[in-house]
Design a protein around this motif. Sequence first.
Motif, mmCIF file in Angstrom:
data_model
loop_
_atom_site.group_PDB
_atom_site.id
_atom_site.type_symbol
_atom_site.label_atom_id
_atom_site.label_comp_id
_atom_site.label_asym_id
_atom_site.label_seq_id
_atom_site.Cartn_x
_atom_site.Cartn_y
_atom_site.Cartn_z
ATOM 1 N N VAL A 38 0.963 -1.009 0.149
ATOM 2 C CA VAL A 38 -0.062 0.058 0.171
ATOM 3 C C VAL A 38 0.981 1.322 0.005
ATOM 4 C CG1 VAL A 38 -1.856 1.028 1.162
ATOM 5 C CG2 VAL A 38 -1.813 -1.192 1.412
ATOM 6 N N LYS A 40 0.001 4.415 -0.626
ATOM 7 C CA LYS A 40 -0.425 5.831 -0.193
ATOM 8 C C LYS A 40 0.330 6.629 0.803
ATOM 9 C CE LYS A 40 -2.769 4.124 3.937
ATOM 10 N NZ LYS A 40 -4.107 3.354 4.526
ATOM 11 N N ASN A 61 -5.491 4.190 -1.932
ATOM 12 C CA ASN A 61 -6.989 4.431 -1.300
ATOM 13 C C ASN A 61 -7.492 5.888 -1.520
ATOM 14 O OD1 ASN A 61 -5.331 6.100 0.434
ATOM 15 N ND2 ASN A 61 -6.579 5.773 2.253
ATOM 16 N N VAL A 83 -8.379 0.496 -2.565
ATOM 17 C CA VAL A 83 -8.614 -0.165 -1.304
ATOM 18 C C VAL A 83 -9.565 1.196 -0.521
ATOM 19 C CG1 VAL A 83 -6.970 -1.613 -1.167
ATOM 20 C CG2 VAL A 83 -6.470 0.414 -0.176
ATOM 21 N N MET A 169 -13.216 -8.540 1.064
ATOM 22 C CA MET A 169 -12.093 -7.806 1.853
ATOM 23 C C MET A 169 -12.585 -7.268 3.207
ATOM 24 S SD MET A 169 -11.027 -4.223 2.525
ATOM 25 C CE MET A 169 -10.543 -2.864 1.762
ATOM 26 N N VAL A 171 -11.026 -4.869 6.938
ATOM 27 C CA VAL A 171 -9.968 -4.216 7.748
ATOM 28 C C VAL A 171 -10.537 -4.832 9.092
ATOM 29 C CG1 VAL A 171 -9.187 -2.144 8.483
ATOM 30 C CG2 VAL A 171 -9.988 -2.302 6.261
ATOM 31 N N MET A 210 -2.824 -6.197 7.460
ATOM 32 C CA MET A 210 -2.021 -5.043 7.246
ATOM 33 C C MET A 210 -0.710 -5.491 8.000
ATOM 34 S SD MET A 210 -5.020 -2.380 7.212
ATOM 35 C CE MET A 210 -5.022 -1.710 8.858
ATOM 36 N N SER A 211 0.158 -4.110 8.053
ATOM 37 C CA SER A 211 1.347 -4.359 8.830
ATOM 38 C C SER A 211 1.201 -5.001 10.195
ATOM 39 C CB SER A 211 1.898 -3.103 8.878
ATOM 40 O OG SER A 211 2.326 -2.463 7.590
ATOM 41 N N ARG A 226 -2.420 -6.602 2.743
ATOM 42 C CA ARG A 226 -2.126 -5.412 2.311
ATOM 43 C C ARG A 226 -1.228 -4.568 3.084
ATOM 44 N NH1 ARG A 226 -7.400 -5.910 3.193
ATOM 45 N NH2 ARG A 226 -7.436 -4.436 4.763
ATOM 46 N N ILE A 227 0.054 -4.618 2.775
ATOM 47 C CA ILE A 227 0.876 -4.007 3.712
ATOM 48 C C ILE A 227 1.618 -2.437 3.386
ATOM 49 C CG2 ILE A 227 3.355 -4.342 4.870
ATOM 50 C CD1 ILE A 227 1.129 -6.526 5.228
ATOM 51 N N GLY A 228 1.290 -1.449 4.335
ATOM 52 C CA GLY A 228 2.019 -0.057 3.937
ATOM 53 C C GLY A 228 3.051 0.118 4.927
ATOM 54 N N THR A 229 2.797 0.442 6.132
ATOM 55 C CA THR A 229 3.936 1.121 6.984
ATOM 56 C C THR A 229 5.288 -0.185 7.081
ATOM 57 O OG1 THR A 229 2.735 0.411 9.122
ATOM 58 C CG2 THR A 229 2.628 2.447 8.263
ATOM 59 N N ARG A 235 3.474 6.487 8.340
ATOM 60 C CA ARG A 235 3.015 7.729 7.264
ATOM 61 C C ARG A 235 2.731 8.983 8.130
ATOM 62 N NH1 ARG A 235 -0.031 3.273 5.598
ATOM 63 N NH2 ARG A 235 -1.198 3.575 7.401
HETATM 64 C C1 LIG Z 1 -3.386 1.962 4.584
HETATM 65 C C2 LIG Z 1 -4.188 0.684 4.621
HETATM 66 C C3 LIG Z 1 -3.653 -0.584 4.551
HETATM 67 C C4 LIG Z 1 -1.924 -0.708 5.046
HETATM 68 O O1 LIG Z 1 -2.075 -0.491 6.375
HETATM 69 P P1 LIG Z 1 -0.663 -0.610 7.125
HETATM 70 O O2 LIG Z 1 -1.091 -0.678 8.384
HETATM 71 O O3 LIG Z 1 0.194 0.634 6.789
HETATM 72 O O4 LIG Z 1 0.145 -1.579 6.771
HETATM 73 C C5 LIG Z 1 -4.287 -1.755 4.253
HETATM 74 N N1 LIG Z 1 -5.787 -1.525 3.933
HETATM 75 C C6 LIG Z 1 -6.191 -0.512 3.847
HETATM 76 C C7 LIG Z 1 -7.730 -0.426 3.368
HETATM 77 C C8 LIG Z 1 -5.384 0.777 3.999
HETATM 78 O O5 LIG Z 1 -6.128 1.942 4.031
#
Ligand SMILES: *Cc1c(COP(=O)(O)O)cnc(C)c1O
Length: 239
Positions: A38, A40, A61, A83, A169, A171, A210-211, A226-229, A235
């Motif tokens: 991810v 973003k 997103n 997402v 999907m 969260v 996620m992370s 779905r991995i961001g940080t 962020r």
């Molecule tokens: C930002 C986001 C993620 C990633 O989250 P992290 O905690 O940074 O890994 C995953 N899914 C969705 C829908 C997000 O908005």
Amino acid sequence: MTDRKTQLAENLARVEERISSACASAGRRRDEVTLIVVTKTYPASDVRLLHELGVRHVAENRDQDAAPKAAACADLDLTWHFVGQLQTNKVRSVASYAQVVQSVDRTKLITALSAAAERAGRELDCLIQVALDAEAGERGDRGGVAPDGIEELAAAVAAAPGLRLGGLMTVAPLAGPYAGRRRAAFDRLMELASRLRMTHPAANMMSAGMSADLEEAVAAGATHVRIGTAVLGDRPRLG
Ligand SMILES: *Cc1c(COP(=O)(O)O)cnc(C)c1O
């Protein structure tokens, strides 16, 4: 390698190690889980570095940020996932670069996505976003439909020209009965995904994790994390 590339490579290696060990613990093959990074709030230059490091799936997103980034990376073989909560007036733009829309949560959006996909001559994969903390008949604060609304939306996607039903999907909820119980939340999503597959056998994607909770998601059967940080770093508050 540049400093940033080295840093991303190290982070990716750590995430890869976490996914591999979660798969091993769950008795799953590593190739059953797709890593989506991810991106973003991070620039197109990071997307480019990630691609050089082997990443092929990225997610965004917000259309305002995603559209220019996808355009700047149009020469790369990347699959873009959307997402975030999606307004119908952004749908045409999103359908021009995203292959997968993971946040489908109402019929109006399905109608708009179908029209946009047809117009663009593309086939879009749609995941129904499930809000495990929403009351029956309602939607979640961060988007998503309550579990009792899945079937109707799934049927609408399956019947819509230009759209393919990919799966579900979620969260992990911050409130409600699943707050702080990620494994239970993901197990519940798996239950709903299995039920969906009885009527839509090809809808075999389950996007969760996620992370902070990818291990729980892989243990529960997630096919996409779905991995961001954990890859890009913390962020700024906005994201
Ligand atoms: C930002 C986001 C993620 C990633 O989250 P992290 O905690 O940074 O890994 C995953 N899914 C969705 C829908 C997000 O908005």
